[in-house]
Design an enzyme around this catalytic site. Structure first.
Site, PDB file in Angstrom:
ATOM      1  N   GLU A 184      -3.744 -10.536  -0.324  1.00 56.49           N
ATOM      2  CA  GLU A 184      -4.744 -10.584   0.653  1.00 56.49           C
ATOM      3  C   GLU A 184      -6.121 -10.888   0.370  1.00 56.49           C
ATOM      4  OE1 GLU A 184      -4.442  -6.717   3.089  1.00 56.49           O
ATOM      5  OE2 GLU A 184      -2.139  -6.701   2.788  1.00 56.49           O
ATOM      6  N   GLU A 197       0.814  -1.311   0.096  1.00 55.24           N
ATOM      7  CA  GLU A 197       0.007   0.017  -0.047  1.00 55.24           C
ATOM      8  C   GLU A 197       0.936   1.240  -0.018  1.00 55.24           C
ATOM      9  OE1 GLU A 197      -3.138   0.409  -0.581  1.00 55.24           O
ATOM     10  OE2 GLU A 197      -4.221  -1.336   0.342  1.00 55.24           O
TER      11      GLU A 197
HETATM   12  C1  IPT Z   1      -5.260  -4.016   3.585  1.00 56.76           C
HETATM   13  C2  IPT Z   1      -3.790  -3.754   4.094  1.00 56.76           C
HETATM   14  O1  IPT Z   1      -2.824  -3.826   3.176  1.00 56.76           O
HETATM   15  C3  IPT Z   1      -3.522  -4.346   5.373  1.00 56.76           C
HETATM   16  O2  IPT Z   1      -2.181  -4.061   6.049  1.00 56.76           O
HETATM   17  C4  IPT Z   1      -4.587  -4.379   6.312  1.00 56.76           C
HETATM   18  O3  IPT Z   1      -4.679  -3.074   6.795  1.00 56.76           O
HETATM   19  C5  IPT Z   1      -5.795  -4.883   5.649  1.00 56.76           C
HETATM   20  O4  IPT Z   1      -6.229  -3.885   4.521  1.00 56.76           O
HETATM   21  C6  IPT Z   1      -7.068  -4.659   6.571  1.00 56.76           C
HETATM   22  O5  IPT Z   1      -6.903  -5.133   7.849  1.00 56.76           O
HETATM   23  S1  IPT Z   1      -5.441  -2.476   2.978  1.00 56.76           S
HETATM   24  C7  IPT Z   1      -7.269  -2.485   2.770  1.00 56.76           C
HETATM   25  C8  IPT Z   1      -7.763  -1.214   3.142  1.00 56.76           C
HETATM   26  C9  IPT Z   1      -7.661  -2.605   0.972  1.00 56.76           C
END
Ligand code: IPT
Length: 956
Positions: free
Chosen positions: A488, A418
């Site tokens: 993720e 990010e």
């Molecule tokens: C995503 C992040 O990469 C991760 O660090 C964490 O924040 C996760 O979301 C949520 O728990 S970013 C997301 C807002 C697309």
């Protein structure tokens, strides 16, 4: 002209990575060179600003006798019982004004002091290096009064040459650590801000002729079965691997037949690098990672990541993890069928990678880089697109790659997380590609894949992933040639994630999809005396993101949550499926490399949920991708009871990560269904005074509400549609379209009114007519409770007819009632094994189970709906038997759903004098909307005319 005055703390806000540190090099824990751990108690002084104190404390002879103490490794905000400030949790917002590279004047600064003697056997010759494995976020270092330099890059190692400064005794090591620095702008990961020297500090003797940097190149040619080893070393020497009869000069390649390394077969060869002054043990794994035919291939085969994002976390120590905890993580992962870790969002403690090599996990090693907070200003001034920051970015890339390059487990370098897009990222990718051609480069933030070798996304919906799988998602020419991973997905916040089985099916259907990484491994709850586990806001932070920091597959104490159990089942490496007849099962090897010879298959039939005995089932040692039909022995006659088959794949022998008998996979199917109990409506309701008696129950004559059933006092029995909304129901604030938790509450489903329309007593039934609806709305549910009995059994049939225009599904639909708290300590039921909801039920194994009442509660750090058991045929508690037609969802808890809904921490929940039972006909899906898509439509609890029934009786 600048009005800024120059202070000795200017380096704090300097975009450069630092000064004085040695060039990065390969990390290793041990060699025959001496080392001295400087972990332990250090003197500590906290100041409010970066330059409140001068540097006289670094001088020899300084008396720090009145200073406090902290433990190194550690974070000072987690020590001293609050005397040293508190943790701050923000997801992506910088907890300070965004004005890079400036940081606030209030900049907690910890002066650390450690006086040490050299051990007596410390060699008098050679040099020495002082190594810091992790300091957040900026440190300035002195030894014996001489300044060594200063550095940033919190989760990266920094070494300083100190040989000339060392004395036999009374060496004074002084470290000034600033919480905020220019580096903080590059470290905006979603986690607690935790300053301190949180990884090891070590003094390393460097004999003359000691090893410098070295690069172990160990590839595998799957067409010949040979491995090629070449160790490039700054200092010439020899490399030996006794098991392979290898003894060559550094820099010289040698090719021999080897067993390859993979996450499934993590074969490591012990070797040694011998330079004139040092012997360094090597653990060598031969494997080749390539991008070929648009696929990520290792040793010639496409792999499927069944991964998780792992932050380093311990509920008391924060990111200062010990080896025991790291090993626990790896063992838990292996035992739950995971094969991959993304080290979100920074390189982990290096010992973790040793464990990944040893036990076998694919690693996406991610650089310590995130600038997420710049999204608030449309990425203006983003450091990754500003050349002034590029040296710092390249320094971070180099410190990661050089430190970790000798780990076979690392298959991807990830630029960070990010951070938007920009020239700095491109520079990092170019440097990494140039330095290490034996691995691939990952970064999610650039959907055009300019710098990357894989198309990576986070939280893409099932539908989009499917389109990517079919390669009809468009994108740049380059992207279309690349494989896809979800770096993720499946946001494991609170109850959930839902829908991961559906993702897995899609991953397995399309070659281009090479799996994904659940967000995330562990809840970052902090042990707290009053709250159980603290989360964002619990330390009075000005800005915070609440329990968004508790979104792991394991709880803070590392107990697996139902989400991990579900994931284990979803990604199991063996598929065992029935053909519907109960006569044969199809066994499929879903490993990428291993055959099935390490597994033993156990088979059993069960009648009414009780196994009739376990037998061995002979299954061929299938190769990856192969399937076989295996015949099952004849099933017993259930005589009206349900007959099931269950086949389990167990470890045949002890492995390094799991004992013999450990369950790896299982399958289950029906041979014969049960015959639901029939109740003849032969008994008549009898009215006397204020009570109506029907079979084994009494009712309030005016309201028609049951008072006793089978001798137990019953309170508050009525339709229930509410559940304490889950984090995934509530959704994330930026998702405003279909956040059902919000819509449900808006409609008032948490405060339904129950209007009594009539109590009718006829020859064969007691019928209670009601309308259940929220204030201020015209929608409602006509609800009829029809009670019948044959004198012994009592049947309740609930009919629900919606009225009005329902535009939302229901959270749940069923009945709830109270029983005296002491009714039962445990429940015996025939149904699914653990917590399950419509889209989290893959791991729910049918059988008879006897959980304690408290075991039916899942301790999500922020309390919310939990604990339902799926497919319950019948349940018994306190002498009461409840049988469902059809099967139902069962929950029992010592507090109401309303109390659960109101609680913020587990300590808000205290048992009352009632045991509350929910028998649900339906539950809404869970989904992943706390950061991703909501439940798929097939898991919606749609409002429609419905009827369901329960039969109550006294247990036999
Ligand atoms: C995503 C992040 O990469 C991760 O660090 C964490 O924040 C996760 O979301 C949520 O728990 S970013 C997301 C807002 C697309």
């Amino acid at each position: 002209m600048s009005l800024r005055t120059t202070t000795s703390a200017d380096y704090v806000e300097d975009v450069s990575p630092g000064t004085g540190a040695l060039a990065p090099r390969a990390w290793y824990a041990v060699s025959d060179a001496k080392s001295l751990s400087l972990n332990g108690d250090w003197r500590f002084r906290l100041s409010a600003t970066a330059d409140a104190e001068d540097d006289s404390f670094a001088a020899q002879g300084y008396d720090a006798g009145d200073w406090a103490e902290v433990t190194v490794p550690g974070h000072w905000v987690l020590q001293g019982d609050g005397a040293f400030g508190s943790p701050i949790y923000t997801n992506h917002l910088y907890p300070f004004p965004v004005d890079p590279p400036r940081v606030p004047t209030e900049n907690p600064t910890g002066d650390h002091l450690r006086v040490f003697d050299l051990p007596e056997d410390w060699p008098g010759d050679g040099g020495a290096v002082l190594r810091f494995d992790g300091v957040e976020s900026c440190a300035r270092v002195w030894l014996n009064g001489t300044e060594l330099g200063e550095f940033k890059g919190s989760r990266l190692p920094h070494e300083f040459a100190v040989g000339q400064l060392l004395k036999p005794a009374q060496n004074v090591l002084a470290v000034r650590v600033h919480q905020w620095s220019a580096g903080s702008y590059l470290e905006d990961q979603d986690q607690w801000w935790l300053p301190g020297i949180f990884r090891d500090v070590t003094l390393l003797h460097r004999p003359a002729g000691a090893a410098g940097d070295f690069f172990v190149h160990a590839s595998y040619d799957h067409t010949t079965g040979e491995g090629t080893l070449r160790v490039d070393s700054d200092v010439d020497g020899r490399v030996s691997v006794p098991a392979l009869d290898i003894d060559v000069a550094t820099g010289e390649p040698v090719t021999v037949p080897v067993e390859p390394w993979s996450a499934e077969t993590p074969k490591l060869y012990d070797g040694e690098l011998v330079t004139p002054g040092e012997r360094v043990p090597l653990r060598i794994g031969f494997r080749t990672v390539v991008l070929e035919d648009g696929l990520i291939k290792v040793n010639g085969r496409a792999i499927l990541f069944k991964g998780v994002n792992r932050h380093e976390w311990h509920p008391e120590k924060g990111r200062a993890l010990d080896l025991v905890t790291m090993r626990e993580d790896v063992l838990l992962m292996k035992r739950h069928n995971l094969n991959a870790v993304r080290t979100s969002h920074y390189p982990p403690h290096p010992a973790f990678l040793d464990l990944c090599d040893e036990y076998g996990l694919w690693v996406v090693d991610e650089c310590d880089l995130e600038t997420h907070g710049f999204t608030e200003q449309a990425w203006r001034d983003n450091p990754v697109d500003d050349d002034r920051w590029t040296p710092a970015l390249l320094d971070r890339a180099a410190r990661m790659v050089e430190r970790d390059k000798n780990h076979p487990s690392v298959v991807f370098w990830s630029l960070g997380n990010e951070a938007g897009t920009g020239r700095g990222l491109t520079a990092m990718a170019e440097w990494i590609h140039g330095r290490d051609s034996s691995r691939l480069v990952h970064y999610e933030g650039d959907w055009n894949c300019r710098d990357t070798d894989v198309y990576s996304r986070m939280y893409a919906s099932h539908e989009e992933v499917e389109r990517i799988g079919r390669a009809v998602d468009g994108g740049t020419h380059k992207r279309r040639q690349l494989p896809f991973i979800q770096c993720e997905y499946g946001h494991a916040m609170g109850n959930g994630p839902g829908g991961i089985a559906d993702y897995q099916q899609i991953f397995e259907r399309y070659e281009r999809l090479q799996g994904g990484f659940i967000w995330e491994w562990i809840d970052h709850g902090i042990t707290h005396p009053e709250l159980g586990y603290a989360y964002g806001g619990d330390f009075g932070e000005e800005l915070h993101d609440g329990n968004f920091v508790c979104d792991g597959l394991i709880f803070p104490d590392r107990q697996p949550s139902p989400g991990l159990v579900e994931y284990k089942k979803v990604i199991e490496p063996v598929r065992i499926e029935g053909d519907g007849t109960g006569g044969t099962v199809r066994v499929t090897n879903a490993y990428d490399f291993a055959d099935l010879s390490h597994l033993r298959f156990e088979f059993s039939h069960s009648v009414d949920g009780l196994p009739t005995g376990a037998h061995t089932l002979t299954v061929p040692a299938l190769a990856p991708g192969e399937s076989a039909e295996v015949k099952l022995p004849a099933a017993p006659d259930g005589q009206g009871e349900e007959v099931l088959w269950t086949v389990r794949a167990l470890l045949a022998e002890d492995t390094p990560w799991g004992p013999k008998g450990h369950e790896v996979a299982w399958g289950q199917g029906t041979v014969a269904p049960r015959t639901p109990v029939a109740v003849a409506a032969s008994a008549r309701p009898v009215r006397e005074e204020r009570l109506i008696t029907l079979g084994p129950a009494t009712f309030d004559a005016r309201s028609g509400a049951p008072r006793t059933i089978c001798g137990l006092d019953v309170s508050g029995l009525r339709l229930d549609v509410w559940r304490a909304t889950t984090d995934n129901d509530d959704g994330a604030s930026w998702q405003d379209d279909t956040r059902y938790g919000v819509l449900w509450r808006g409609l008032g489903l948490h405060r339904m009114r129950h209007r009594l329309d009539g109590v009718e007593s006829t020859d064969d039934a007691l019928t209670v007519r009601t309308r259940v609806a929220p204030a201020a709305a015209e929608v409602g549910l006509r609800t009829v409770y029809r009670w019948t009995s044959d004198g012994t059994l009592l049947k309740l049939t609930v009919s629900v007819t919606p009225e009005g225009d329902w535009t939302v599904p229901l959270p749940r639909l069923g009945i709830r009632f109270g029983l005296p708290a002491d009714t039962a300590r445990e429940v015996l039921y025939f149904g699914g094994s653990g917590e399950a909801y419509p889209d989290t039920r893959a791991a729910s194994m049918l059988g008879q189970w006897t959980p304690g009442i408290d075991d039916l509660h899942t301790p999500y750090v922020r309390p919310q709906e939990n604990g339902a058991r799926a497919d319950v045929r019948w349940a018994e508690l306190g002498g009461l038997r409840i049988e469902g037609d059809p099967e139902f969802w069962f929950s029992a808890r010592r507090w109401t759903n309303e109390q659960l809904d109101a609680a913020r921490h587990l300590t808000d929940l205290t048992p009352g004098d009632t045991l509350w039972i929910n028998l649900d006909h339906g539950q809404h899906g869970i989904g992943s909307q706390s950061c991703g898509p909501g439940p798929l439509p097939q898991y919606f609890l749609t409002v429609e005319p419905t009827e369901f029934s329960f039969v109550f009786s006294v247990t036999e």
